[in-house]
Structure formats: structure tokens, C-alpha cells
Scaffold this motif. Structure first.
Motif, PDB file in Angstrom:
ATOM      1  N   ALA A 653       0.857  -1.200   0.000  1.00 40.81           N
ATOM      2  CA  ALA A 653       0.000   0.000   0.000  1.00 40.81           C
ATOM      3  C   ALA A 653       0.889   1.245   0.000  1.00 40.81           C
ATOM      4  CB  ALA A 653      -0.913  -0.017   1.214  1.00 40.81           C
ATOM      5  N   ASP A 654       0.753   2.055  -1.080  1.00 39.54           N
ATOM      6  CA  ASP A 654       1.700   3.165  -1.274  1.00 39.54           C
ATOM      7  C   ASP A 654       0.996   4.443  -1.723  1.00 39.54           C
ATOM      8  OD1 ASP A 654       4.320   4.070  -1.119  1.00 39.54           O
ATOM      9  OD2 ASP A 654       4.724   3.699  -3.239  1.00 39.54           O
ATOM     10  N   GLU A 655      -0.302   4.545  -1.455  1.00 40.52           N
ATOM     11  CA  GLU A 655      -1.066   5.725  -1.864  1.00 40.52           C
ATOM     12  C   GLU A 655      -0.873   6.853  -0.852  1.00 40.52           C
ATOM     13  OE1 GLU A 655      -3.988   7.793  -4.326  1.00 40.52           O
ATOM     14  OE2 GLU A 655      -2.550   6.185  -4.601  1.00 40.52           O
ATOM     15  N   HIS A 656      -0.867   8.111  -1.354  1.00 44.07           N
ATOM     16  CA  HIS A 656      -0.697   9.291  -0.509  1.00 44.07           C
ATOM     17  C   HIS A 656       0.509   9.131   0.428  1.00 44.07           C
ATOM     18  CE1 HIS A 656      -5.232  10.079  -1.286  1.00 44.07           C
ATOM     19  NE2 HIS A 656      -4.472  10.566  -2.235  1.00 44.07           N
ATOM     20  N   ASN A 657       0.277   9.123   1.752  1.00 45.25           N
ATOM     21  CA  ASN A 657       1.410   9.087   2.678  1.00 45.25           C
ATOM     22  C   ASN A 657       1.738   7.685   3.182  1.00 45.25           C
ATOM     23  OD1 ASN A 657      -0.996   8.970   4.150  1.00 45.25           O
ATOM     24  ND2 ASN A 657      -0.068   9.848   5.979  1.00 45.25           N
ATOM     25  N   LEU A 684      -5.911   3.772   3.452  1.00 43.62           N
ATOM     26  CA  LEU A 684      -5.761   2.317   3.432  1.00 43.62           C
ATOM     27  C   LEU A 684      -7.104   1.614   3.252  1.00 43.62           C
ATOM     28  CD1 LEU A 684      -3.885  -0.170   3.862  1.00 43.62           C
ATOM     29  CD2 LEU A 684      -4.418   0.006   6.301  1.00 43.62           C
ATOM     30  N   MET A 685      -8.082   1.999   4.050  1.00 44.75           N
ATOM     31  CA  MET A 685      -9.347   1.266   4.064  1.00 44.75           C
ATOM     32  C   MET A 685     -10.312   1.682   2.959  1.00 44.75           C
ATOM     33  SD  MET A 685      -9.299  -1.043   6.329  1.00 44.75           S
ATOM     34  CE  MET A 685      -7.650  -1.245   5.645  1.00 44.75           C
ATOM     35  N   ILE A 686     -10.402   2.980   2.691  1.00 47.75           N
ATOM     36  CA  ILE A 686     -11.384   3.467   1.711  1.00 47.75           C
ATOM     37  C   ILE A 686     -10.777   3.536   0.311  1.00 47.75           C
ATOM     38  CG2 ILE A 686     -13.016   5.297   1.150  1.00 47.75           C
ATOM     39  CD1 ILE A 686     -13.559   3.837   3.831  1.00 47.75           C
ATOM     40  N   ASP A 687      -9.652   4.259   0.191  1.00 51.41           N
ATOM     41  CA  ASP A 687      -9.081   4.482  -1.140  1.00 51.41           C
ATOM     42  C   ASP A 687      -8.494   3.218  -1.763  1.00 51.41           C
ATOM     43  OD1 ASP A 687      -9.762   7.089  -0.801  1.00 51.41           O
ATOM     44  OD2 ASP A 687      -7.781   7.793  -0.269  1.00 51.41           O
TER      45      ASP A 687
END
Length: 982
Positions: A653-657, A684-687
Motif C-alpha cells: 500500500a503506497d497511496e498518498h502518505n 488504506l481502508m477506503i481508497d
């Protein structure tokens, strides 16, 4: 003496007598001014009715009454809240959870006004760079230009040209004839057309149409540069004349060399190498809401709707069979002509409309999606008989025939979407579109010229894309950098002072992880409240009453103390603060607490207890006091569930921060994702997880956040994402329609003998269909009044008086049972609370089951027909949860909830946990994003993210049971959890 005492009492207290708004029971209360006051109680007990619908509504009404008669004509009448008397009411500012603006242009920077100050700062001290070559450029005075010319063309013969029209430089359309006359009057004898010099009188006597689109320069003077003073004066005179004629640009040509050396000079900001001019900078050039600054491709939004071939095309069909889905809906103008063009052009690519798309090559698909590109011409021999000539005499001519052109289905559909005025067509096409980053500005929203302006090598976008804490550091560095420059200090001192005060207020309230370009639409209700609260802090107002609606929503326990200090600072500045709140720490920090109850809905609306924290704890009538004193509490589970032994694994998981993390979620358990605000929980959970599952199970269009893969999807067969978005945005949407119970209720009314005799069907009792509804308000029960310069408001319909239906529909009554005398019409039913409706429909299982679910999630107090616009985010989420609970569980369902405790009292949280535990006990998995410590301690598994928010977050700090987490010293959640577990 007594009279004097009464005056002081009025001065120091807001006095309310006879408050009866909604479920309030004619209460009288005195609320101390210049204090931090908390109004608490069970959900639906009447807290918001007292704070917002009585106190704030009356303050708003008094303000509107103070306006001029001219202003009032745009507003209409505002109803007085149902209260006998309110005295000593100061000017009031309400900060709600809900933020009505849905404009994607609204950002953290714009609503706090920080972006306005940044625009001013960049316009005044920003250093301009060339958008192409990134070299620093600046304005040139005539004296500077003359020095440059003397240096570059020393002892050379030069031609001084005045630029009249130049592609992409001046961008002005001139009337050529009048311009030539002006040149003659200015004693100009020659001009240059596309590089060739002509006599001006020769050009005037020819057809001028052929020169309209050519580059035209006036030959001002031919001179030889020497060091003499006379030559310098001579040069200055004709350079000034050239600039006057050209409006800002001249060309100098050296004629000494074999290859003439040509240089263009500008008085404006210009790059001499790239030939680019930039206008004098003003703040509006940095605004993405202004056509002067907004990216022309995306109009300043930063994103665009783009047709997705995967959504718009069925690759298993042929074009003739309807492979292009939008074409079936007749959304394209001149459809037959475009299909004809496609057939003709497809032959060149060796396929036809009867070829399955999955069998097409990459080149053929590229043509089909994006078109043929360049239009070509072919020569065709045609026999033509001249008019009047005998039939035997014909001539053969070579005729140039333009080939049919096909623009590509994606381009055609996007063009239809942009140009169509039909909502139907746009809606049809939109379902085949994806939101993508603008290819021109890469999401930066501004024109290249604005982005090329920099301060300390940072553009305005570079700054707004940083977190607030990082921006504070940037400005601290700028202050040090400009310490010795008194001119810049004088220009920027006030600007930077205003920027810093607002940034520090945001950081001080726990929002340092937000970026200034973050869209307001992506913020939670609590974040929006705290952003607006920070804005009020920087305004430095006094003698104001602030009313806040659960500002602690979405805050980690670590940040609650920051919020408390902000509220106390407001109070200490000479203001009053009334906070509707359930958080124990905020209640303990309050000067005065008002507990409303004892129950919810019709059973609430009374002042159960009032006074200091210690007084509330001692009150035997106060349920809140019993929880604060520890007499009542939510117990920890005796043991954690074993679960199914299977896992969902999110890899990379590497989205946003998020820092490329791997997360393991055990199935068949109650799992809580926690961490400080901005640590990456929602990402993590939604996006990532929720959007990936939505694509798998429901073919959703939204692309998930960046990650490598998710393992274990085969272990679940259904996912339900229950968020806090509204169940509807109009008064028509309400709990009973959302849950589906209203359909069964309408069937009951249609089965009444009187309705059968009159021929009233089920649809007659719908307020969405013409029939039994009131047509004056179209079944809304409310009339919308546009307020021009204030938010729109809804007032009761004067025809149906809020009943939604006409008199004929209201004459039909349904009895509770054949033995009961109690009966209700359709409007009466909509005005019943869930609790009372359960009793009324207890003999109707189809209705009772759905209502019981609303009651079980703590919504027994809301009315069946309560407008969606009046529901909080937490209430909307629990309505969605109730709707899902009324459906059959698969035992392999994954429920994702985002802070379901929003708006819940301690006792309501206890009920909610009971419902969630029931779901898990059936074999399902419940995944919650939560900060409430009672929920966290009751979970089977915790994933704690952090250690801080924004760039300092995105890591897994701890995973395990609650007892495992409290052993991790670097876990903020563990530290606070330890105190309540022990």
C-alpha cells in the motif's frame, strides 16, 4: 438592589424561557456567557434543537431582521423558533459538521483565505521564470535594452524593426489597412512581411487580404552603431519610436554578417530566447477560479472527465452488434454520418463493423478510439459534360476528393459531453467516463505562466501541495532569507503575518497534516469544523457566541487536548462557546455542562442536569454523569474471537502518505484501524481496500489507490462500505424511503377499503409522483428560497403546511389494528418517530422489521419522514447500517464503517457495539476506522498507523489485540488505551 442584581444576571447569562423547538419540553435555562459550555445527552435528546434550532436560529433571525428592506426582498420571511423569550443573546457564529459547498475548487487554502494571501505574495515578490526553458526573466527598461543593443551590435549596421503582428507573442488582431495608414503618418516607408522587406506604398495598392495572417514588422530605421554620443541619442530616439508603434516588442537585425543576426527585445516580462511574454503579474493570475490564471484545458479544476474504453466498449461484440455502448442511447448528433465515415475509413485499416473488437490489432483499436489523424486528399478522374455541349463531347477532369474522416469514438463522445445542453445526454455519457488528472497542468490547476513564477525556487503549487507543518517551516526560512532586504520586508511583512497566524492556528488544532490544495469535499465533518474554527481564531473577534457541533469528530485522543486549548483560548479572548459534544475529556474541561434527556425523541427534551463537572457526576438523574463518574461503563469483552483463520492481505500500500506497507486483516473478527489524524487510515481502508472490492464485486468505476495486490478476496463474497455521506441531498430523501419501509407502508394505505373504492393505487401515496402529493411544493413539504448572498433555506409550504399531500390523500386513514381505534393518515405516519411507529406497525412484519433495525442502531428518536438534509453524518451512516442489517447476511460479508460512533452518547455506543458483535458472531468481518477508546478496547484486532500525520505517518506502529497494543510504547493509541484497560 434586587433590580441591579437582575440586570447583572441578564448581562452574564443567556436567558431562555419556554423553548419548545422540535422535542424540547418548554424548557427554561440560563447559560453563562464567556464560559465554555457543553451540551450533552443521548442521541436525539434535543441537544441540537436547543443549540442550533433555538439559540442560533434566533440569532440568525435577529440579524436578518436588522437588514434593510431592499436586502429583505431577496430573503423572504424567516420563522421565529418556538421559544417564548431569549435575552442577552450575543452575535452568534455556528460551526456545523456539514459543509454545504460541493465545489471541487473549494480547498483548505481558499476557505481559510491563506491562498488569497499567497496569491498576493507571489504577485508582488515572485520571480518570473520562462515556462519553457525555466530561465529567470524580468521586465526590461528602454535604457537596459539600449545597453544590450550597444553591447551586442557594437560598430555594426542594424535595422530597427517594430513588431506589429507576431504569432504567439502579441496575439492581437489588427485592421491592416488602418495600421498601414498609421505607419505612413508616422513616416514609416518600409515594412517586412514574413522576412521580406517591401515598400509600404506598394503593399497599400495591392489586395491586403493575402497579408492578414502574415508576420508584419515596420522598418523604423537603418543605422550604424558607434560609440559617439550622437549615435546613442539617435538609437534611443528610434528604439522608443519602435516600441510606441509595436506596443512592447522590437527586433534588431545586423546586416554586416552573411547570416543576419536577429534579436527580439521586450519591455514586458519576456524570454528573449523562447519568444514568450508574460503580462504584468496580478493576484488574479494565480487564481484557478479566474480565466486569467486557470489552466485552459481543465478550467482550473485540475482533473477532467475522460471516456474510459473499458467502460464504453464491449470487446466481445462487433460495432454492428452494439459494441460501442453509448451509441445505443442515441447521444451522438449526425450518428449515421459518423458511422458511414467509420465504415469508409475502417477499410484502410483492414477491418469492418462486423469484426469483433477483441480481434482487432493495436493499430486498429487506436484508430477506432482516437481517429485517423491527418485528413488526406486523393485525385480522382471524372468525366464531365460542359453545359451546352453535345452529349458526344465530354471532357476528363482530375478532381481532388477529400477522404472521409473519423475522429474516433472517444473524441466524439467527449465532444458530445462538452457541447451538449441536455442533462440526459451528459448523464448517459458520464457513466462511461473516469476522472483523470489534467494532461496540460498535471493537476496543478494553473497556467504555465503562473506556475513559472517562483519564490525561493518554489512555485505557488509547490507550496500549497506541502503539509501545513511543512509550509510553516518554509515561511520561517523565507523570513530569515529576507531579513536584510528592507524593500521585500516592507512589502511582505503584513502578508506573511496573516499567512503564519492562520497556518499556526490550523497546526495548533491538530490539522498540520493537511495540504492547502486539499479539496474541502474530501474532508470529514470534524476536519471541516476545525478548519473553520481555526479561521475564526485568526479573526480575533470578541463578544461572540460560538456554537460547535461535535468538533472532536475524527480526532485522535492525542489531539483532543489541542482542541480543548483552542476552545479555552476562544473563551479567554472574551467570547462564549457552546459545544454539542460527547467526548469525556472535553466535558471534564468545560466550565458548565447541560445534560438533555432523559431519553431520545419524544422521551427527551428536558434538562436532566446542569452545572459543573462535579455536580453532573453527583446527579442521580444524569446518565452522562453516571458514565463520567465510572458508575456505568462499557465492559471489555471477556475474550477475543478466534476468527475464521483466514486473512485479507493488502500488499504494498503506497497511496498518498502510506509507506509501501503490508497489512494483514484476520477475517471473522471485529477489526479497528486507528491512529492519529492524517496517519493514513482512510487511505488504506477506503481508497485502497474498499475501492478494490467495489471494482471486484460491483464493477465500480473509481480506481483504487496505489498498491501491489490484495490477497484473500476469495474468502469474502460481499462487501458493504457504510460511510457518512448523506443518504440524499433534498428534502425528499428520508430514512423510511432509504430503508425501503415506505414502499410497504404505501401498500397498506392502498389496501384501505376507502382507497380501493376511490381507485387509489400504491403510487397515489408517493410524494415523488403526481397524484396524491401537494403540487404547490411537489411533495417536498418545504419551499426552497434562494438567499442570494446566504445559504439557501427551506420554509414550510403554505398550501399543505408541510404535510406533503393534498386533502384527498390525507382523508385516507390506516388503523393500527382492526380492534384499535387509533388511526393515522400518510402524513401522520411520516411525522412519527421510529419508536412510536414500531408500536403502531407491530402487527405488520414487513414494516416492523425495517423499523426495528433503525431502533437497534440508536435511531429510535428520528422521524420516519425526517429530511436527509437535517441528518448528521453519523445519523446517515447508521441509517445505511440499518438498511444493510435488514438484508440477509451471507456469513462472508465484509462491513467497512468510517467512525460509526459519530454523534453517539456513551450509552448509544454500547448499543452499537452490540449490533456489530451480532454481525461478527454470524461469521462476518467488521472493519472500523475509529478513535473512540471504548470501541477500540472492545475489538478483536487493532491495526495502529502513525506515528504522526501527513508525511510523518503512513507506517504500521502496532498490530494485535488491545492487550498487545498497550505494550507498544511508541503507539499513541496504546498509551491512551492503557489507562482505560487498566
Amino acid at each position: 438592589m434586587l433590580k441591579c442584581l437582575d440586570i447583572n444576571m441578564i448581562k452574564n447569562n443567556i436567558i431562555i424561557k419556554g423553548a419548545r423547538t422540535h422535542n424540547l419540553k418548554n424548557i427554561d435555562i440560563e447559560i453563562p456567557r464567556n464560559k465554555l459550555v457543553v451540551i450533552t445527552g443521548l442521541s436525539g435528546s434535543g441537544k441540537s434543537s436547543l443549540a442550533f434550532d433555538t439559540i442560533y436560529a434566533e440569532s440568525q433571525r435577529r440579524y436578518l431582521e436588522s437588514l434593510s428592506s431592499y436586502a429583505k426582498q431577496f430573503i423572504g420571511s424567516i420563522n421565529k423558533p418556538d421559544v417564548d423569550l431569549i435575552e442577552s443573546l450575543p452575535p452568534t457564529i455556528a460551526i456545523h459538521q456539514k459543509y454545504t459547498a460541493q465545489n471541487p475548487r473549494s480547498t483548505v487554502g481558499t476557505i481559510t483565505e491563506i491562498y488569497d494571501y499567497l496569491r498576493l505574495l507571489f504577485a508582488r515578490v515572485g520571480i518570473v521564470h520562462c515556462p519553457k526553458c525555466n530561465k529567470e526573466i524580468k521586465e526590461h527598461s528602454i535604457a537596459e535594452i539600449i545597453q544590450l543593443i550597444q553591447k551586442q551590435y557594437k560598430n555594426q549596421k542594424i535595422i530597427i524593426l517594430s513588431v506589429l503582428t507576431k504569432d504567439k507573442i502579441l496575439q492581437s488582431e489588427l485592421n491592416l489597412k488602418s495600421k498601414l495608414n498609421e505607419l505612413v503618418d508616422a513616416e514609416i516607408k518600409k515594412i517586412r512581411l514574413n522576412g521580406k522587406i517591401h515598400n509600404i506604398h506598394e503593399i497599400k495598392n495591392t489586395s491586403l487580404h493575402q497579408y492578414n495572417k502574415q508576420n508584419i514588422d515596420a522598418v523604423v530605421k537603418i543605422a550604424v552603431l558607434t560609440k559617439s554620443q550622437k549615435a546613442v541619442i539617435f538609437l534611443e530616439k528610434y528604439v522608443k519610436k519602435a516600441f510606441e508603434l509595436s506596443n512592447g516588442a522590437i527586433i534588431i537585425i545586423s546586416v554586416n554578417n552573411c547570416k543576419p543576426n536577429e534579436t527580439i527585445y521586450f519591455q514586458k516580462f519576456a524570454c528573449l530566447e523562447c519568444g514568450i511574454t508574460i503580462p504584468k503579474l496580478e493576484p488574479y493570475h494565480f487564481s484557478f477560479n479566474s480565466p486569467h490564471g486557470a489552466c485552459q484545458c481543465c478550467s482550473g479544476i485540475g482533473t477532467k472527465f475522460k471516456i474510459d474504453p473499458k467502460l464504453a466498449v464491449n470487446f466481445n461484440l462487433t460495432i454492428a452488434q452494439g459494441a460501442i455502448k453509448p451509441f445505443k442511447c442515441n447521444v451522438v448528433k449526425n450518428f449515421n454520418q459518423k458511422m458511414s465515415d467509420l465504415e469508409v475509413m475502417a477499410k484502410k485499416y483492414s477491418f469492418n463493423i462486423n469484426t469483433q473488437l477483441k480481434n482487432l490489432t493495436k493499430q486498429q483499436l487506436n484508430f477506432l478510439f482516437y481517429g485517423a489523424g491527418i485528413e488526406t486528399e486523393e485525385t480522382e478522374k471524372t468525366e464531365v459534360r460542359l453545359r451546352g455541349a453535345p452529349r458526344s463531347r465530354t471532357s476528363v477532369f482530375s478532381v481532388s476528393v477529400s477522404e472521409s474522416k473519423f475522429n474516433g469514438i472517444l473524441n466524439i463522445l467527449e465532444q458530445c459531453y462538452c457541447q451538449s445542453n441536455s442533462d440526459f445526454i451528459r448523464k448517459e455519457i458520464k457513466q462511461y467516463m473516469q476522472i483523470v488528472i489534467c494532461p496540460e497542468c498535471n493537476g496543478k490547476q494553473l497556467k504555465p505562466e503562473a506556475l513559472a513564477v517562483k519564490i525561493n525556487d518554489l512555485s505557488i503549487h509547490d507550496i500549497t501541495s506541502q503539509s501545513i507543518d511543512q509550509i510553516i517551516s518554509i515561511f520561517n526560512g523565507l523570513i530569515k532569507l529576507w531579513q536584510k532586504n528592507k524593500k521585500i520586508q516592507k512589502i511582505t511583512s503584513q502578508i506573511i503575518q496573516n499567512i503564519q497566524s492562520r497556518l499556526k492556528a490550523l497546526s495548533g488544532i491538530g490539522l498540520g497534516y493537511l495540504t492547502l490544495n486539499r479539496s474541502v469535499n474530501t474532508l470529514s465533518g470534524g476536519e471541516i469544523q476545525r478548519v473553520r474554527l481555526a479561521g475564526q481564531m485568526s479573526s480575533n473577534l470578541v463578544n461572540i457566541l460560538y456554537i460547535l457541533d461535535e468538533p472532536s469528530i475524527g480526532m485522535h485522543q492525542k489531539d483532543i487536548n489541542k482542541l480543548i486549548s483552542i476552545l479555552k483560548k476562544l473563551r479567554d479572548s472574551g467570547n462564549s462557546a457552546i459545544v454539542v459534544e460527547h467526548d469525556a475529556d472535553i466535558m471534564r474541561s468545560a466550565d458548565y455542562i447541560i445534560d438533555i434527556g432523559p431519553g431520545a425523541g419524544e422521551n427527551g427534551g428536558k434538562v436532566v442536569a446542569k452545572g459543573s463537572v462535579s455536580q453532573i457526576k453527583k446527579s442521580t438523574n444524569s446518565l452522562t454523569g453516571q458514565y463520567l463518574s465510572g458508575e456505568k461503563f462499557i465492559p471489555m469483552p471477556v475474550k477475543q474471537r478466534v476468527g475464521s483463520g483466514k486473512f485479507l492481505k493488502i500488499i504494498g500500500a503506497d497511496e498518498h502518505n502510506l509507506k509501501n506497507i503490508d497489512v494483514k486483516l484476520p477475517l471473522g473478527k471485529l477489526i479497528v484501524i486507528t491512529g492519529v489524524s492524517g496517519s493514513g487510515k482512510s487511505t488504506l481502508m477506503i481508497d485502497i481496500l474498499a475501492k478494490t472490492l467495489a471494482q471486484k464485486f460491483y464493477r465500480a468505476k473509481e480506481n483504487p489507490g496505489k498498491h501491489k495486490e490484495i490477497l484473500g478476496l476469495e474468502f469474502i463474497n460481499k462487501v458493504i462500505n457504510i460511510n457518512q455521506s448523506p443518504i440524499g441531498r433534498t428534502p425528499r430523501s428520508n430514512p423510511v424511503t432509504y430503508t425501503g419501509a415506505f414502499s410497504h407502508i404505501r401498500e397498506l394505505f392502498a389496501s384501505v377499503p376507502e382507497a380501493i373504492i376511490k381507485g387509489y393505487k400504491k403510487s397515489y401515496f408517493s410524494f415523488n409522483i403526481i397524484g396524491g402529493r401537494c403540487e404547490a411544493c411537489s411533495g417536498d413539504g418545504m419551499i426552497k428560497i434562494e438567499m442570494q448572498f446566504l445559504p439557501d433555506i427551506y420554509v414550510e409550504c403554505e398550501i399543505c403546511h408541510g404535510n406533503r399531500y393534498n386533502n384527498e390523500a390525507l382523508e385516507i386513514y390506516y388503523k393500527k389494528s382492526q380492534w384499535s381505534e387509533e388511526s393515522k393518515n400518510i402524513s401522520d405516519v411520516l411525522n412519527m418517530t421510529v419508536e412510536s411507529a414500531m408500536n403502531f406497525f407491530k402487527n405488520t412484519p414487513s414494516v416492523y422489521q425495517k423499523l426495528s433495525m433503525l431502533y437497534d442502531v440508536g435511531l429510535g428518536y428520528i422521524k420516519l419522514g425526517q429530511s436527509a438534509t437535517t441528518l448528521s453524518g453519523g445519523e446517515a451512516q447508521r441509517i445505511k447500517l440499518a438498511a444493510e442489517l435488514s438484508r440477509c447476511s451471507t456469513g462472508k460479508t465484509l462491513y467497512i464503517l468510517d467512525e460509526p460512533t459519530t454523534g453517539l452518547h456513551f450509552d448509544d455506543i454500547k448499543k452499537l457495539l452490540s449490533i456489530l458483535n451480532q454481525l461478527v458472531d454470524k461469521g462476518n468481518t467488521v472493519l472500523i476506522i475509529e478513535h473512540n477508546l471504548d470501541v477500540i478496547k472492545s475489538s478483536d484486532w487493532i491495526v495502529d498507523l502513525g506515528p504522526e500525520g501527513g508525511d510523518k505517518g503512513g507506517e504500521i506502529i502496532a498490530q494485535g489485540t488491545p492487550k498487545d497494543i498497550i505494550k507498544i510504547k511508541k503507539s499513541w493509541t496504546g498509551q491512551y488505551l492503557k489507562s482505560i484497560i487498566n
